[in-house]
Design a protein around this motif. Structure first.
Motif, PDB file in Angstrom:
ATOM      1  N   GLU A 310       0.824  -1.222   0.000  1.00 14.09           N
ATOM      2  CA  GLU A 310       0.000   0.000   0.000  1.00 14.09           C
ATOM      3  C   GLU A 310       0.851   1.261   0.000  1.00 14.09           C
ATOM      4  O   GLU A 310       0.496   2.263  -0.600  1.00 14.09           O
ATOM      5  CB  GLU A 310      -0.903   0.019   1.237  1.00 14.09           C
ATOM      6  N   LEU A 311       1.982   1.198   0.721  1.00 12.18           N
ATOM      7  CA  LEU A 311       2.842   2.389   0.776  1.00 12.18           C
ATOM      8  C   LEU A 311       3.496   2.657  -0.579  1.00 12.18           C
ATOM      9  O   LEU A 311       3.807   3.793  -0.915  1.00 12.18           O
ATOM     10  CB  LEU A 311       3.935   2.200   1.836  1.00 12.18           C
ATOM     11  N   THR A 313       2.154   2.311  -3.466  1.00 15.39           N
ATOM     12  CA  THR A 313       1.237   2.842  -4.474  1.00 15.39           C
ATOM     13  C   THR A 313       0.548   4.082  -3.930  1.00 15.39           C
ATOM     14  O   THR A 313       0.097   4.100  -2.792  1.00 15.39           O
ATOM     15  CB  THR A 313       0.147   1.815  -4.841  1.00 15.39           C
ATOM     16  N   ALA A 314       0.492   5.112  -4.732  1.00 14.33           N
ATOM     17  CA  ALA A 314      -0.194   6.328  -4.289  1.00 14.33           C
ATOM     18  C   ALA A 314      -0.848   6.999  -5.476  1.00 14.33           C
ATOM     19  O   ALA A 314      -0.516   6.728  -6.608  1.00 14.33           O
ATOM     20  CB  ALA A 314       0.770   7.286  -3.634  1.00 14.33           C
TER      21      ALA A 314
ATOM     22  N   THR B 230      -5.354   4.380   0.274  1.00 13.36           N
ATOM     23  CA  THR B 230      -4.299   3.454   0.704  1.00 13.36           C
ATOM     24  C   THR B 230      -3.379   4.192   1.673  1.00 13.36           C
ATOM     25  O   THR B 230      -3.437   5.418   1.790  1.00 13.36           O
ATOM     26  CB  THR B 230      -3.438   3.001  -0.478  1.00 13.36           C
ATOM     27  N   GLY B 232      -0.276   4.724   1.279  1.00  9.55           N
ATOM     28  CA  GLY B 232       0.586   5.605   0.502  1.00  9.55           C
ATOM     29  C   GLY B 232      -0.122   6.904   0.138  1.00  9.55           C
ATOM     30  O   GLY B 232       0.441   7.993   0.268  1.00  9.55           O
ATOM     31  N   GLU B 233      -1.367   6.769  -0.285  1.00 12.72           N
ATOM     32  CA  GLU B 233      -2.128   7.950  -0.695  1.00 12.72           C
ATOM     33  C   GLU B 233      -2.363   8.876   0.497  1.00 12.72           C
ATOM     34  O   GLU B 233      -2.211  10.087   0.411  1.00 12.72           O
ATOM     35  CB  GLU B 233      -3.458   7.458  -1.255  1.00 12.72           C
TER      36      GLU B 233
END
Ligand code: SF4
Lengths: 314, 436
Positions: A310-311, A313-314, B230, B232-233
């Protein structure tokens, strides 16, 4: 209204380091792991996405661990008696790397055998730790380095009071080293300088800045890592090595994770608390710049791997 | 961002009348910029200038205070991106999500409200409740208020929230949430109560537009929902908001609200929210095994790096030690002290504990920094007159500093120096087996 997001532009970057060597490079690994290469603070994709995800290592021991939490022993079961099978299982549940910790009881030929059997049983790169006593470390790690020549192992743990022999063995046999210093930016730099002065190529050094577990000084490790990473991005060559930390070891020696009875009720369910302790320690250190986290509990591995995905991908 | 001396000078009368005690308006302006004097020392500043100066000196992230009944949760007023630059000030509030329709509401609130856990001598608790208005909110609030005084976050549409607000007069709850479709009625509700207002949009641009629109309606206390899907987002958005706010971009200069309760892995999302700038955090349910590590992480991250929590150096008595009980040595870093003290206390074994002045560092760090050596330990043993308390002079040093034993024997010739375990958790076993 259009927003102008302030972005940092850094002159420096983290060094790219590859662990493990495939057949073509003189090793036997079916997978190698590359870490580092960042040009921004952790996971700030709007500045620069990290070129490589951080790696999750699983720590196993050459002999059944004597002082591990019963929860860990229960989770791995019979596997703790068979390092090769244990390593294989760790790889199956998602370990990118194996850490094999040798013990004081190991004789040199036993250490070589166990390293070779773990290498045969797995395809991922291997990190080998001595038992943590200078003389014994050298006695075991030198023959291991020779026997696994060309595998690009990581040998550890180099500390300022004992690094020469390990570094020399790593240099002579194409391995990497893990350089540990106790939570201090300048000490990290110094040990890096000492090791590079011996002629060790910089892309074969991984820094271990040491951390405390959650509740036991994690904030020191956290800020030392942030400061090391900022220094690296500012261009300080002696802080540009990728960082390895050991949240599994740290978290599982805390009372919160180790002990199930006679503790405050407010601590909640033992198993869930322990796994949270390790997972939260790991994630917090990833947020401050860790490139390798060494874990112990299978469920933590799955959770941390999911978080890394998850980290990334943004 | 604060104004420079020159910018402030332009807002002063520029008459150099000296009444402020400085020779020129410029000199006074420089002192003002350095925050060494108060603006009130100049009797001649215009109202307009006062207003501009006040605005420019407002904190980059607005301090938002949620009030329950005599209990508050504050967020905002932060001034840095990395904790080592100064420190993080207001610990993010941890709120437990409950549903108005839940037949067990009272029971759940009671359990979470009563929760207390001790960490290094500090008592930690939750900060409040986030109530989902999935049935009558006023009734639910009355139920909660019969048990808990903690601040509330109220989640629902304007009509439901309006009904709920009637049940919390005199409090400042956080209303969730204004978006592009309901910003006007929500702003109206927040303004008339008054309450703080959470604002939500799909992008930071849209969020900034919305907060300005709501501010124009007279609402000052806002909180931002970043809506990242997420880890990251969310991290990217939270960092961008903090950066913009620190550059004095007012439309995003508000605390951030995080909902780890909706993430794939609640513990991980909550840990990220604590480390990365959340002001208020909503958790799915009351679970001590999750709450305890999160409360501890929050204490750790929000510890002032310039002053680690220290314990007074001295000789501490554990379990009524006798003259023949062993003397243990450790440093005055609070976490080190409490781990040692807790272990020994828990074991029931009597011991003397010498806490040396290691400038608040742990054993290893202090040793590496030269703040925990044979000389300091010997000095502590002498200063605290330990020899007068014991008949058997046995000193147990931490395993991590085993190398000091030789030097210590030289410093304290009539003492028996023993090397203990490296970790506090192994002390009871060591004391039982090796110290008899
Ligand atoms: S009192 Fe005001 S006007 Fe007079 S010198 Fe000071 S700053 Fe200037």
């Amino acid at each position: 209204m259009p927003l102008e997001i302030p972005k940092d532009k850094w002159p420096g970057s983290v060094r790219t380091v590859t662990l493990g060597a495939a057949a073509a490079e003189g090793g036997t690994r079916t997978k190698t792991v590359t870490i580092g290469g960042q040009t921004a603070m952790p996971y700030l994709h709007f500045e620069a996405s990290p070129p490589h995800p951080p790696a999750v290592a699983v720590e196993i021991k050459s002999r059944p661990p004597e002082d591990w939490s019963p929860l860990l022993l229960e989770a791995w079961g019979e596997l703790v008696n068979d390092p090769a099978a244990w390593a294989k299982k760790a790889e199956e549940i998602g370990a990118d790397l194996i850490v094999l910790a040798l013990t004081l009881a190991d004789r040199p030929e036993e250490a070589v055998n166990v390293v070779q059997s773990v290498l045969r049983a797995t395809g991922v790169p291997l990190i080998v730790w001595g038992p943590g006593q200078a003389e014994k470390d050298n006695e075991l790690l030198v023959p291991v380095a020779e026997a696994a020549k060309g595998e690009r192992l990581v040998l550890g743990i180099c500390e300022d009071k004992n690094y020469r022999t390990i570094v020399a063995a790593a240099m002579a046999n194409g391995h990497l080293v893990q350089a540990r210093t106790p939570m201090d930016v300048n000490l990290s730099k110094q040990l890096n300088i000492l090791i590079s002065d011996m002629g060790m190529p910089k892309d074969r050094i991984i820094m271990d800045p040491t951390t405390g577990a959650l509740g036991y000084g994690i904030e020191y490790g956290y800020s030392v890592m942030e400061r090391l990473r900022l220094a690296a991005l500012q261009g300080d060559a002696m802080t540009q090595s990728p960082m390895i930390v050991t949240p599994g070891f740290e978290a599982w020696k805390t009372k919160e994770a180790k002990v199930g009875s006679g503790v405050p009720e407010a601590w909640g369910d033992w198993k869930e608390r322990s796994v949270n302790w390790e997972t939260i320690t790991a994630i917090t250190l990833l947020e401050s710049g860790a490139d390798i986290v060494v874990l112990r509990y299978p469920e933590s591995v799955a959770r941390v791997k999911q978080a890394i995905q998850e980290l990334m991908t943004a | 961002m604060a104004l420079t001396g020159i910018q402030i000078y332009k807002l002063l009368p520029q008459t150099n009348c000296k009444e402020c005690g400085f020779p020129t308006c410029l000199a006074f302006a420089m002192k003002l910029a350095a925050k060494q004097v108060e603006l009130s020392a100049c009797p001649y500043v215009s109202e307009e200038s006062k207003k501009q100066l006040a605005e420019s000196s407002a904190p980059p992230i607005r301090l938002v205070t949620l009030k329950g009944v005599d209990v508050e949760a504050k967020a905002g007023n932060e001034i840095c991106l990395y904790r080592h630059e100064k420190t993080f000030y207001h610990k993010p509030g941890l709120f437990i999500r409950v549903r108005a329709s839940d037949p067990d509401l009272a029971k759940k609130v009671a359990a979470a409200d009563a929760y207390k856990v001790n960490y290094v001598g500090i008592e930690l608790t939750i900060d409040g409740f986030a109530v989902v208005a999935d049935s009558d909110l006023a009734t639910a609030i009355q139920t909660i208020r019969s048990i808990s005084k903690r601040p509330l976050i109220l989640i629902g549409d304007p009509a439901a929230l309006q009904a709920g607000l009637a049940a919390c007069r005199g409090e400042t709850p956080l209303l969730y949430a204004a978006d592009a479709s309901n910003a006007d009625p929500m702003a109206e509700l927040a303004k008339s109560h008054p309450a703080a207002l959470a604002v939500k949009a799909e992008s930071l641009e849209a969020l900034a537009d919305l907060t300005q629109r709501i501010q124009a309606k007279g609402v000052q206390d806002m909180v931002l929902d970043l809506d990242g899907n997420t880890l990251g987002e969310w991290l990217v958005r939270s960092t961008q908001v903090r950066r913009l706010a620190l550059k004095n971009f007012r439309p995003l200069g508000y605390p951030v609200l995080a909902f780890p309760c909706d993430a794939k892995d609640e513990a991980i999302a909550a840990a990220q929210a604590i480390a990365k700038y959340a002001g208020f955090i909503v958790l799915n349910e009351f679970k001590p095994e999750l709450l305890y590590p999160l409360l501890v992480l929050r204490e750790n991250i929000y510890t002032d790096p310039q002053k680690p929590i220290q314990v007074q150096p001295g000789l501490y008595e554990i379990n009524q030690p006798k003259p023949d009980s062993p003397v243990l040595v450790t440093t005055n870093f609070s976490i080190t002290y409490f781990s040692v003290a807790n272990e020994v206390e828990g074991s029931g074994l009597p011991a003397w504990l010498v806490v040396t002045d290691a400038e608040g560092m742990s054993v290893l760090t202090a040793w590496a920094a030269g703040k925990f050596d044979a000389e300091r330990i010997a000095k502590a043993v002498k200063t605290f007159n330990v020899a007068s308390k014991v008949t058997r002079k046995r000193l147990v040093i931490p395993g991590h500093v085993a190398v000091l034993s030789g030097e210590l024997e030289a410093e304290l010739p009539d003492w028996e120096i023993r090397v203990g375990p490296r970790e506090a958790v192994d002390l009871p076993a060591f004391m039982k087996q090796a110290l008899n």
